[in-house]
Design a protein around this motif. Sequence first.
Motif, PDB file in Angstrom:
ATOM      1  N   TYR A  70       0.830  -1.203   0.000  1.00 12.87           N
ATOM      2  CA  TYR A  70       0.000   0.000   0.000  1.00 12.87           C
ATOM      3  C   TYR A  70       0.869   1.259   0.000  1.00 12.87           C
ATOM      4  CZ  TYR A  70      -3.814  -3.165   1.267  1.00 12.87           C
ATOM      5  OH  TYR A  70      -4.734  -4.182   1.276  1.00 12.87           O
ATOM      6  N   ILE A  71       1.884   1.242   0.874  1.00  9.89           N
ATOM      7  CA  ILE A  71       2.774   2.397   0.957  1.00  9.89           C
ATOM      8  C   ILE A  71       3.584   2.541  -0.326  1.00  9.89           C
ATOM      9  CG2 ILE A  71       4.725   3.387   2.221  1.00  9.89           C
ATOM     10  CD1 ILE A  71       3.673   1.872   4.706  1.00  9.89           C
ATOM     11  N   TYR A  72       4.071   1.412  -0.837  1.00 13.87           N
ATOM     12  CA  TYR A  72       4.899   1.419  -2.047  1.00 13.87           C
ATOM     13  C   TYR A  72       4.119   1.965  -3.234  1.00 13.87           C
ATOM     14  CZ  TYR A  72       8.869  -0.278  -4.823  1.00 13.87           C
ATOM     15  OH  TYR A  72       9.975  -0.363  -5.623  1.00 13.87           O
ATOM     16  N   TRP A  73       2.858   1.497  -3.363  1.00 11.11           N
ATOM     17  CA  TRP A  73       2.058   1.938  -4.505  1.00 11.11           C
ATOM     18  C   TRP A  73       1.515   3.352  -4.326  1.00 11.11           C
ATOM     19  CZ3 TRP A  73       1.965   0.370  -9.274  1.00 11.11           C
ATOM     20  CH2 TRP A  73       2.401  -0.914  -9.578  1.00 11.11           C
ATOM     21  N   SER A  74       1.350   3.797  -3.089  1.00 13.25           N
ATOM     22  CA  SER A  74       0.838   5.152  -2.896  1.00 13.25           C
ATOM     23  C   SER A  74       1.939   6.203  -3.007  1.00 13.25           C
ATOM     24  CB  SER A  74       0.140   5.271  -1.530  1.00 13.25           C
ATOM     25  OG  SER A  74       1.060   5.044  -0.483  1.00 13.25           O
ATOM     26  N   LEU A  75       3.156   5.862  -2.552  1.00  6.76           N
ATOM     27  CA  LEU A  75       4.226   6.859  -2.507  1.00  6.76           C
ATOM     28  C   LEU A  75       5.230   6.747  -3.647  1.00  6.76           C
ATOM     29  CD1 LEU A  75       5.023   6.833   1.324  1.00  6.76           C
ATOM     30  CD2 LEU A  75       3.563   8.412   0.051  1.00  6.76           C
ATOM     31  N   VAL A  76       5.436   5.558  -4.192  1.00  4.19           N
ATOM     32  CA  VAL A  76       6.514   5.362  -5.165  1.00  4.19           C
ATOM     33  C   VAL A  76       5.970   5.020  -6.546  1.00  4.19           C
ATOM     34  CG1 VAL A  76       8.630   4.073  -5.677  1.00  4.19           C
ATOM     35  CG2 VAL A  76       8.026   4.564  -3.292  1.00  4.19           C
ATOM     36  N   THR A  77       5.422   3.840  -6.690  1.00  7.19           N
ATOM     37  CA  THR A  77       5.047   3.358  -8.024  1.00  7.19           C
ATOM     38  C   THR A  77       3.695   3.862  -8.500  1.00  7.19           C
ATOM     39  OG1 THR A  77       4.382   1.334  -6.888  1.00  7.19           O
ATOM     40  CG2 THR A  77       6.498   1.298  -8.039  1.00  7.19           C
ATOM     41  N   GLY A  78       2.777   4.155  -7.561  1.00  9.35           N
ATOM     42  CA  GLY A  78       1.452   4.633  -7.956  1.00  9.35           C
ATOM     43  C   GLY A  78       1.490   5.901  -8.791  1.00  9.35           C
ATOM     44  N   PRO A  79       2.209   6.937  -8.342  1.00  7.72           N
ATOM     45  CA  PRO A  79       2.291   8.165  -9.144  1.00  7.72           C
ATOM     46  C   PRO A  79       2.906   7.934 -10.527  1.00  7.72           C
ATOM     47  CG  PRO A  79       2.981   8.600  -6.893  1.00  7.72           C
ATOM     48  CD  PRO A  79       2.814   7.109  -7.004  1.00  7.72           C
ATOM     49  N   ILE A  80       3.887   7.027 -10.624  1.00  5.56           N
ATOM     50  CA  ILE A  80       4.491   6.734 -11.932  1.00  5.56           C
ATOM     51  C   ILE A  80       3.481   6.058 -12.838  1.00  5.56           C
ATOM     52  CG2 ILE A  80       6.326   5.463 -13.117  1.00  5.56           C
ATOM     53  CD1 ILE A  80       7.979   5.702 -10.555  1.00  5.56           C
ATOM     54  N   LEU A  81       2.755   5.086 -12.282  1.00  4.92           N
ATOM     55  CA  LEU A  81       1.729   4.392 -13.059  1.00  4.92           C
ATOM     56  C   LEU A  81       0.656   5.370 -13.533  1.00  4.92           C
ATOM     57  CD1 LEU A  81       0.201   1.926 -14.149  1.00  4.92           C
ATOM     58  CD2 LEU A  81      -0.713   1.581 -11.837  1.00  4.92           C
ATOM     59  N   LEU A  82       0.211   6.242 -12.636  1.00  8.56           N
ATOM     60  CA  LEU A  82      -0.825   7.216 -12.979  1.00  8.56           C
ATOM     61  C   LEU A  82      -0.342   8.173 -14.060  1.00  8.56           C
ATOM     62  CD1 LEU A  82      -3.693   8.036 -12.186  1.00  8.56           C
ATOM     63  CD2 LEU A  82      -2.709   9.596 -10.513  1.00  8.56           C
ATOM     64  N   SER A  83       0.899   8.612 -13.948  1.00  8.29           N
ATOM     65  CA  SER A  83       1.467   9.518 -14.944  1.00  8.29           C
ATOM     66  C   SER A  83       1.557   8.836 -16.306  1.00  8.29           C
ATOM     67  CB  SER A  83       2.852   9.973 -14.492  1.00  8.29           C
ATOM     68  OG  SER A  83       3.482  10.734 -15.500  1.00  8.29           O
ATOM     69  N   GLY A  84       2.037   7.592 -16.311  1.00  4.97           N
ATOM     70  CA  GLY A  84       2.141   6.866 -17.570  1.00  4.97           C
ATOM     71  C   GLY A  84       0.793   6.620 -18.207  1.00  4.97           C
ATOM     72  N   TRP A  85      -0.188   6.271 -17.392  1.00  6.56           N
ATOM     73  CA  TRP A  85      -1.535   6.001 -17.914  1.00  6.56           C
ATOM     74  C   TRP A  85      -2.161   7.260 -18.499  1.00  6.56           C
ATOM     75  CZ3 TRP A  85      -3.762   1.314 -18.472  1.00  6.56           C
ATOM     76  CH2 TRP A  85      -5.096   1.286 -18.843  1.00  6.56           C
ATOM     77  N   GLN A  86      -1.894   8.405 -17.864  1.00  6.96           N
ATOM     78  CA  GLN A  86      -2.434   9.664 -18.372  1.00  6.96           C
ATOM     79  C   GLN A  86      -1.786  10.065 -19.687  1.00  6.96           C
ATOM     80  OE1 GLN A  86      -1.801  12.202 -14.966  1.00  6.96           O
ATOM     81  NE2 GLN A  86      -3.792  11.708 -14.054  1.00  6.96           N
ATOM     82  N   GLU A  87      -0.491   9.729 -19.845  1.00  8.17           N
ATOM     83  CA  GLU A  87       0.183  10.010 -21.118  1.00  8.17           C
ATOM     84  C   GLU A  87      -0.371   9.127 -22.224  1.00  8.17           C
ATOM     85  OE1 GLU A  87       4.411   9.925 -21.116  1.00  8.17           O
ATOM     86  OE2 GLU A  87       4.591  11.219 -19.349  1.00  8.17           O
ATOM     87  N   ALA A  88      -0.450   7.834 -21.939  1.00 13.16           N
ATOM     88  CA  ALA A  88      -0.985   6.853 -22.886  1.00 13.16           C
ATOM     89  C   ALA A  88      -1.189   5.553 -22.128  1.00 13.16           C
ATOM     90  CB  ALA A  88      -0.039   6.635 -24.067  1.00 13.16           C
ATOM     91  N   PRO A  89      -2.369   4.920 -22.259  1.00 15.96           N
ATOM     92  CA  PRO A  89      -2.609   3.675 -21.532  1.00 15.96           C
ATOM     93  C   PRO A  89      -1.525   2.621 -21.753  1.00 15.96           C
ATOM     94  CG  PRO A  89      -4.652   4.473 -22.470  1.00 15.96           C
ATOM     95  CD  PRO A  89      -3.554   5.369 -22.985  1.00 15.96           C
TER      96      PRO A  89
END
Length: 202
Positions: free
Chosen positions: A123-142
């Motif tokens: 939960y911490i890893y995905w909220s603080l580290v990898t989650g923002p990267i995933l969200l940014s990538g998805w917003q650029e292109a799925p």
Amino acid sequence: MWLYLLQGIGFGLAAAAQPGPFQAYLLSQTMQNGWRRTLPAAFAPLISDGPIILLVLLLLSRVPAWLQRGLYLAGGLFILYLAWGAWRAWRSFDASRWQRVGPSQRQSVWHAALMNALNPGPYIYWSLVTGPILLSGWQEAPISGAAFLFGFYATLVGALAGITLLFGLARPLGPQINRTLLGISALALLAFGLLQVYRGLG
């Protein structure tokens, strides 16, 4: 897309390499049941992490403190239960036992998935580290977000499977080595369990 794929690979390798209760559980199960029966447990994050990722992305921020404490407490108690099982196996160790059939692969996978779901780490890893990267990538292109997820989990599962096989190589070395590694895994699970309970109560 390639940048996100490479980031996923890097973070997946880092997640697998960090010592933690999941790695201790793999060691314990490998020493008790052999690498063939334990290997499917390396795929447990594929079962447990989906809801975690969705929850974290929906919150769009860090996991609430009360939920984090609750997860620490619940996860710690479950890890202590696993430590107790490993300690019982160590105490009643019998060399002939290693020729018998242990718990099923399905049981091993679901135990590992439940422990992962109750561990605040993802939960911490995905909220603080990898989650923002995933969200940014998805917003650029799925496809960029999908590449990040693929790189992360292909590397994570592959590395965990490699760890399981590495532990499995030590198993044929003899009963005394097996018993020693089993005792180490029990102590590691005990330490991680107590630490999480302490964090949950703190």
